[in-house]
Write a protein that holds these residues in place. Structure first.
Motif, PDB file in Angstrom:
ATOM      1  N   PRO A 516       0.831  -1.218   0.000  1.00 44.50           N
ATOM      2  CA  PRO A 516       0.000   0.000   0.000  1.00 44.50           C
ATOM      3  C   PRO A 516       0.859   1.260   0.000  1.00 44.50           C
ATOM      4  O   PRO A 516       0.799   2.089   0.909  1.00 44.50           O
ATOM      5  N   VAL A 517       1.694   1.400  -1.023  1.00 43.71           N
ATOM      6  CA  VAL A 517       2.653   2.502  -1.099  1.00 43.71           C
ATOM      7  C   VAL A 517       2.216   3.468  -2.198  1.00 43.71           C
ATOM      8  O   VAL A 517       1.744   3.045  -3.253  1.00 43.71           O
ATOM      9  N   SER A 518       2.391   4.768  -1.960  1.00 49.43           N
ATOM     10  CA  SER A 518       1.997   5.760  -2.970  1.00 49.43           C
ATOM     11  C   SER A 518       3.170   6.589  -3.466  1.00 49.43           C
ATOM     12  O   SER A 518       3.044   7.264  -4.489  1.00 49.43           O
ATOM     13  N   VAL A 519       4.331   6.548  -2.762  1.00 51.03           N
ATOM     14  CA  VAL A 519       5.458   7.400  -3.137  1.00 51.03           C
ATOM     15  C   VAL A 519       6.758   6.613  -3.009  1.00 51.03           C
ATOM     16  O   VAL A 519       6.962   5.853  -2.045  1.00 51.03           O
ATOM     17  N   LEU A 520       7.654   6.797  -3.983  1.00 51.60           N
ATOM     18  CA  LEU A 520       9.030   6.313  -3.881  1.00 51.60           C
ATOM     19  C   LEU A 520       9.947   7.526  -3.764  1.00 51.60           C
ATOM     20  O   LEU A 520       9.857   8.457  -4.559  1.00 51.60           O
ATOM     21  N   LYS A 521      10.839   7.510  -2.763  1.00 54.68           N
ATOM     22  CA  LYS A 521      11.827   8.579  -2.630  1.00 54.68           C
ATOM     23  C   LYS A 521      13.179   8.004  -3.026  1.00 54.68           C
ATOM     24  O   LYS A 521      13.721   7.125  -2.329  1.00 54.68           O
ATOM     25  N   LEU A 522      13.696   8.487  -4.164  1.00 55.01           N
ATOM     26  CA  LEU A 522      14.968   7.971  -4.671  1.00 55.01           C
ATOM     27  C   LEU A 522      16.122   8.427  -3.771  1.00 55.01           C
ATOM     28  O   LEU A 522      16.222   9.605  -3.411  1.00 55.01           O
ATOM     29  N   VAL A 561       7.174   9.886  -7.650  1.00 66.85           N
ATOM     30  CA  VAL A 561       8.594   9.752  -7.331  1.00 66.85           C
ATOM     31  C   VAL A 561       9.138  11.086  -6.842  1.00 66.85           C
ATOM     32  O   VAL A 561       8.932  12.129  -7.485  1.00 66.85           O
ATOM     33  N   THR A 562       9.838  11.038  -5.705  1.00 67.44           N
ATOM     34  CA  THR A 562      10.529  12.200  -5.145  1.00 67.44           C
ATOM     35  C   THR A 562      12.032  11.941  -5.175  1.00 67.44           C
ATOM     36  O   THR A 562      12.488  10.872  -4.762  1.00 67.44           O
ATOM     37  N   ALA A 563      12.772  12.907  -5.690  1.00 69.93           N
ATOM     38  CA  ALA A 563      14.233  12.796  -5.733  1.00 69.93           C
ATOM     39  C   ALA A 563      14.830  13.569  -4.565  1.00 69.93           C
ATOM     40  O   ALA A 563      14.515  14.749  -4.362  1.00 69.93           O
ATOM     41  N   GLU A 564      15.682  12.908  -3.791  1.00 71.08           N
ATOM     42  CA  GLU A 564      16.339  13.551  -2.649  1.00 71.08           C
ATOM     43  C   GLU A 564      17.683  14.147  -3.079  1.00 71.08           C
ATOM     44  O   GLU A 564      18.246  13.779  -4.111  1.00 71.08           O
ATOM     45  N   CYS A 565      18.192  15.051  -2.269  1.00 70.98           N
ATOM     46  CA  CYS A 565      19.535  15.622  -2.437  1.00 70.98           C
ATOM     47  C   CYS A 565      19.702  16.368  -3.765  1.00 70.98           C
ATOM     48  O   CYS A 565      20.752  16.269  -4.429  1.00 70.98           O
ATOM     49  N   GLY A 583      11.032  17.210  -5.990  1.00 70.44           N
ATOM     50  CA  GLY A 583      12.435  17.226  -5.599  1.00 70.44           C
ATOM     51  C   GLY A 583      12.602  17.798  -4.200  1.00 70.44           C
ATOM     52  O   GLY A 583      11.779  18.598  -3.728  1.00 70.44           O
ATOM     53  N   GLN A 584      13.682  17.404  -3.572  1.00 70.28           N
ATOM     54  CA  GLN A 584      13.978  17.841  -2.206  1.00 70.28           C
ATOM     55  C   GLN A 584      15.485  18.005  -2.077  1.00 70.28           C
ATOM     56  O   GLN A 584      16.247  17.117  -2.464  1.00 70.28           O
ATOM     57  N   GLY A 585      15.945  19.118  -1.576  1.00 68.55           N
ATOM     58  CA  GLY A 585      17.383  19.307  -1.426  1.00 68.55           C
ATOM     59  C   GLY A 585      17.743  20.760  -1.224  1.00 68.55           C
ATOM     60  O   GLY A 585      16.885  21.651  -1.187  1.00 68.55           O
ATOM     61  N   TRP A 586      19.044  21.008  -1.136  1.00 70.57           N
ATOM     62  CA  TRP A 586      19.527  22.346  -0.819  1.00 70.57           C
ATOM     63  C   TRP A 586      19.293  23.347  -1.947  1.00 70.57           C
ATOM     64  O   TRP A 586      19.372  24.560  -1.731  1.00 70.57           O
ATOM     65  N   LEU A 587      19.001  22.858  -3.170  1.00 70.96           N
ATOM     66  CA  LEU A 587      18.657  23.780  -4.250  1.00 70.96           C
ATOM     67  C   LEU A 587      17.444  24.619  -3.852  1.00 70.96           C
ATOM     68  O   LEU A 587      17.369  25.811  -4.168  1.00 70.96           O
ATOM     69  N   TYR A 588      16.529  24.001  -3.156  1.00 69.62           N
ATOM     70  CA  TYR A 588      15.291  24.674  -2.764  1.00 69.62           C
ATOM     71  C   TYR A 588      15.411  25.265  -1.352  1.00 69.62           C
ATOM     72  O   TYR A 588      15.055  26.425  -1.139  1.00 69.62           O
TER      73      TYR A 588
END
Length: 605
Positions: A516-522, A561-565, A583-588
């Motif tokens: 029951p998963v809705s998101v993958l964080k790479l 899909v969410t990309a880390e770093c 996306g998630q990281g220091w760029l933002y």
């Protein structure tokens, strides 16, 4: 006139002899001018060795027991000698002065234990008691042979201080010697190193020998090990002697190097021990192989306590075990400081939650297509009173080990949901922003996570679809039973389930479709491969291929899909083109306080 009778005529005269040469002859008979015959016989026959000394300190007589004790039947080795020499009464100033006080009648009694030399060569421990004879010019010396008593006491001490199985010194004797070595080394004496070395070891897997072959075989193995350790110590003998080998209990042994010559000497000894124990043991038809782990400590004696040295040795032995066993490990102050810090953090986790030492920061999750703020991830920080602001990698593992992660995780979940609801109320015109909270697998096992989430959502008023729970890939993939049921119940409730650090484990991709998963964080290690250098191609083209395949797979399964770093605009653009959603990281933004997120939401409204 009638003839005068032989001998003294008064009681005072009868008490002791008055003239030295007539007290006792070479043949052992009393002379003419002597005490009463009964007293003479008692003196000679007394089983207590006694001698008479005049005021000049010369022995003027001795009974048969004294002669036998001091050299035989003849009085020649005794009579006429200085009592101070014969009975060792002048070897130290205190005894010498007290003896002279007794000789001159100014002190009533003197008693000393002395080690006397017998003419035939052996030594004997004797209690020497000297007291003046009232009304005379002589003193009486009585002797009590303590040799048998001392020998018995020595045997009893040996039994008390040695292990009956290995015949080695036991724990009590080891600590006695260690304490003495540290005290001696604390003084700056010429010719001493002022250092001590310690090899602290136990046998790897010894319990299995006892459990499978019995304690009688285990005892024989311990005795054989002790012999090899003693041989190692003898070969390591140096100017101050061989190291002390002791059995501290169970399968634990110690080799103490007094007057250590340095770290190399201690580590060489440890290596020789490992080498010696590698050879199999033949024990009454049983051929056994055993190894040992050794903790090595070598340091200056000054400033070192017995307790501190043994704690360091025990810690280093633990390192040797943890590093793979069958090896020696040298004490490392830096590693120990890290361990002590870890212990301090571990013991303070539960009280820290109650004291309110934890805070949350939030890192934005941004839609790659249009740059809009989509959500935030709650990241816990510990404002430690001693170590300052600590990030999760410093304490989350500890919390999972001791179970405090359940209490801490519940606080994080409640605080994050309350904050997300507050943002929603403060910015009603803006798009709804979800909050993502990390959940440890132990929270699923050790608490009713479903009930906790339902209660917190009800208390805070946050909609279930605005809560995302992140679990690591290793925790989610292969989940069965209670964890899978909990995840399914949370998903049915409307809560989003995300797999964190995806791609770092050994994923069963076929199983992924049934979760029951809705998101993958790479995991960020893939995203770093998108880093451009001077406008050139990506530094690792393989990462781009893998990420593109994972994104396509996720989308086919209905997952986002969410990309880390994400750190550069080039990375973000590349991820957008291959279809990555957020996306998630220091760029933002780095993780920031809640008010910074409020300003972002106000700007987006």
């Amino acid at each position: 006139m009638s003839a005068q009778p032989d001998g003294p005529t008064t009681a005072t005269e009868a008490s002791v002899p008055r003239r030295r040469p007539d007290l006792l002859t070479e043949s052992g008979r009393l002379g003419q001018d002597t005490p009463d015959a009964a007293y003479r016989s008692a003196f000679l026959a007394s089983p207590l060795p006694m001698a008479v000394v005049d005021r000049a300190g010369l022995v003027v007589g001795a009974n048969h027991a004294a002669l036998a004790l001091l050299g035989g039947e003849s009085d020649q080795p005794v009579v006429g000698r200085l009592a101070a020499d014969l009975f060792d009464l002048a070897s130290d100033a205190r005894t010498r002065d007290a003896y002279h006080e007794v000789l001159h009648g100014r002190q009533a009694r003197l008693s000393r234990t002395r080690r006397l030399k017998h003419p035939v060569g052996h030594s004997m421990w004797t209690r020497v008691t000297i007291a003046p004879v009232p009304g005379s010019e002589v003193v009486l010396v009585s002797l009590h042979d303590l040799s048998a008593h001392r020998e018995l006491r020595s045997r009893l001490r040996h039994l008390q201080m040695h292990d009956p199985v290995t015949k080695l010194p036991n724990r009590a004797l080891f600590f006695e010697r260690l304490t003495a070595a540290l005290e001696a080394g604390a003084y700056d004496e010429t010719g001493t190193t002022g250092r001590v070395g310690l090899c602290y070891l136990d046998l790897d897997g010894f319990k299995a020998v006892n459990d499978t072959l019995g304690h009688h075989v285990g005892d024989r193995l311990l005795a054989a090990v002790a012999q090899r350790l003693a041989h190692c110590a003898e070969r390591a003998r140096h100017t101050t002697g061989a190291p002390l080998v002791a059995r501290l209990g169970g399968d634990e042994f110690a080799l103490l190097v007094e007057e250590s010559a340095g770290t190399e000497q201690a580590t060489d000894l440890a290596q020789s021990v490992l080498n010696a124990l590698r050879e199999p043991f033949d024990l009454a038809g049983q051929r056994l192989s055993v190894s040992a782990s050794v903790g090595v400590v070598e340091r200056q004696a000054i400033g070192t306590s017995t307790t501190g040295l043994m704690q360091a040795a025990d810690t280093t032995l633990y390192w040797a075990k943890a590093d793979g066993k069958a090896r020696w490990t040298l004490f490392d102050p830096e590693r120990n400081a890290h361990r002590m810090t870890r212990q301090a953090l571990s013991s303070g986790l539960r009280p820290a939650v109650e004291r309110g030492e934890f805070v949350l920061e939030y890192q934005p999750l941004v839609q790659l297509e249009d740059g809009a703020l989509r959500g935030v991830e709650a990241l816990v920080r510990w404002r430690h009173p001693q170590f300052g602001l600590l990030t999760p990698n410093r304490f989350i593992g500890l919390a999972e080990e001791d179970g405090s992660i359940v209490q801490l995780g519940l606080w994080v979940l409640r605080t994050a949901c309350a904050q997300a609801r507050r943002w929603q109320l403060d910015h009603p015109d803006g798009p709804p922003v979800f909050v993502s909270v990390n959940v440890a697998v132990r929270q699923v096992w050790d608490s009713d996570l479903v009930a906790d989430v339902a209660r917190i959502l009800a208390d805070t008023g946050l909609a279930p679809e605005l809560l995302q729970l992140e679990l690591t890939e290793s925790a989610v993939m292969g989940s069965a039973g209670r964890p899978l049921q909990a995840l399914q119940a949370l998903s049915d409730m409307g809560v989003r389930i995300a797999i964190d650090d995806f791609g770092t484990g050994y994923s069963n991709l076929a199983y992924l479709s049934r979760l029951p998963v809705s998101v993958l964080k790479l995991d960020g290690s893939f995203v770093r491969g998108f880093q451009y250098e001077d406008g050139a191609a990506p530094s690792d083209p393989a990462d781009a291929v893998i990420v593109e395949a994972l994104v396509q797979l996720a989308h086919r399964l209905g997952l986002t899909v969410t990309a880390e770093c994400v750190e550069t605009a080039e990375q973000a653009e590349r991820l957008r083109r291959i279809g990555c959603d957020t996306g998630q990281g220091w760029l933002y933004s780095r993780p920031v306080a809640p008010d910074r997120i409020s300003r972002l939401l106000a700007h987006a409204s």
